[in-house]
Enzyme design. Sequence first.
Site, short mmCIF file in Angstrom:
data_model
loop_
_atom_site.label_atom_id
_atom_site.label_comp_id
_atom_site.label_asym_id
_atom_site.label_seq_id
_atom_site.Cartn_x
_atom_site.Cartn_y
_atom_site.Cartn_z
CG ASP A 231 -1.97 -1.26 1.17
OD1 ASP A 231 -2.48 -1.30 0.06
OD2 ASP A 231 -2.20 -1.73 2.45
CD GLU A 232 3.56 2.89 2.50
OE1 GLU A 232 3.52 4.11 2.16
OE2 GLU A 232 3.01 2.74 3.47
#
Length: 286
Positions: A231-232
């Site tokens: 999720d980066e």
Amino acid sequence: MKDKPAYILRVSCPGRVGIVAAIGNFMADRGCFIKELHQYDDLNTGRFFSTIEFVFEGSQKPSVEQVKAAFEVTALRFDMEWEIHDATEPAKVLIMVSKYDHCLRDLLYRRATGELNIEITAVVSNHEDLRYMAEREGIPFVYLPVTKASKVEQEAALLQLVEDTGTELVVLARYMQVLTDTLCTALAGRCINIHHSFLPGFKGAKPYYQAYERGVKLIGATAHYVTGDLDEGPIIEQMVERVDHGHDPQHLTQVGRDMEAQTLARAVKYHVRRRVFQNGLRTVVF
């Protein structure tokens, strides 16, 4: 003019004087009419980004292959990374799902109405629940159940499917499995995920319940490219919605579900229209 085949030139290179003039002169010399042009100079990174949609207008119309060959001279002069795409050709997209159906349903609808110019090569899932949705549309459904022991093998099967179908983009439409670093690397820049939160934000399980417990006044959804850092990845699109004390977890989930579908659809549209450039950890989106 609107009935003529349109093409898109994507360019990324070090920023310097004369790039736009060189592209414009190249197009004019070959009877290309520029329908739409977007450009951006990132002064922090020193990179130039542009997309140009054009049609052939001259009486002597070169082929796209001839234009590509001729453009090499300009590209070398400015050290460009570039591509030319047929704007009318549907992008080949593979969609991955688990049990939630709202994002898949929305993508299927937008494809059917022509809003998304995509050809769905397959719907892949680690569950059988949504098989009926794919098969109802005549789309191949591929069941790849994932366990700790089978994960590497199933990801290899997925990559083989991507290659066999000529898939350009993989869309994680609420696919509830974490991809390995190997798969993330193989799909770098061509795999989009929808995250059920406004990143950075509440991560992990039941984000809307976490949000409720914290009394948030804004919730959101984030579409981003997938990387090995969970999720980066570079963010393509985000949406937020104002909520208040009257929204319980079920209401927050309903609002979030709508935003997830819209946010993912926008990100897919930008990508298949060749309007997204990765710029380090960020994106440039025209």
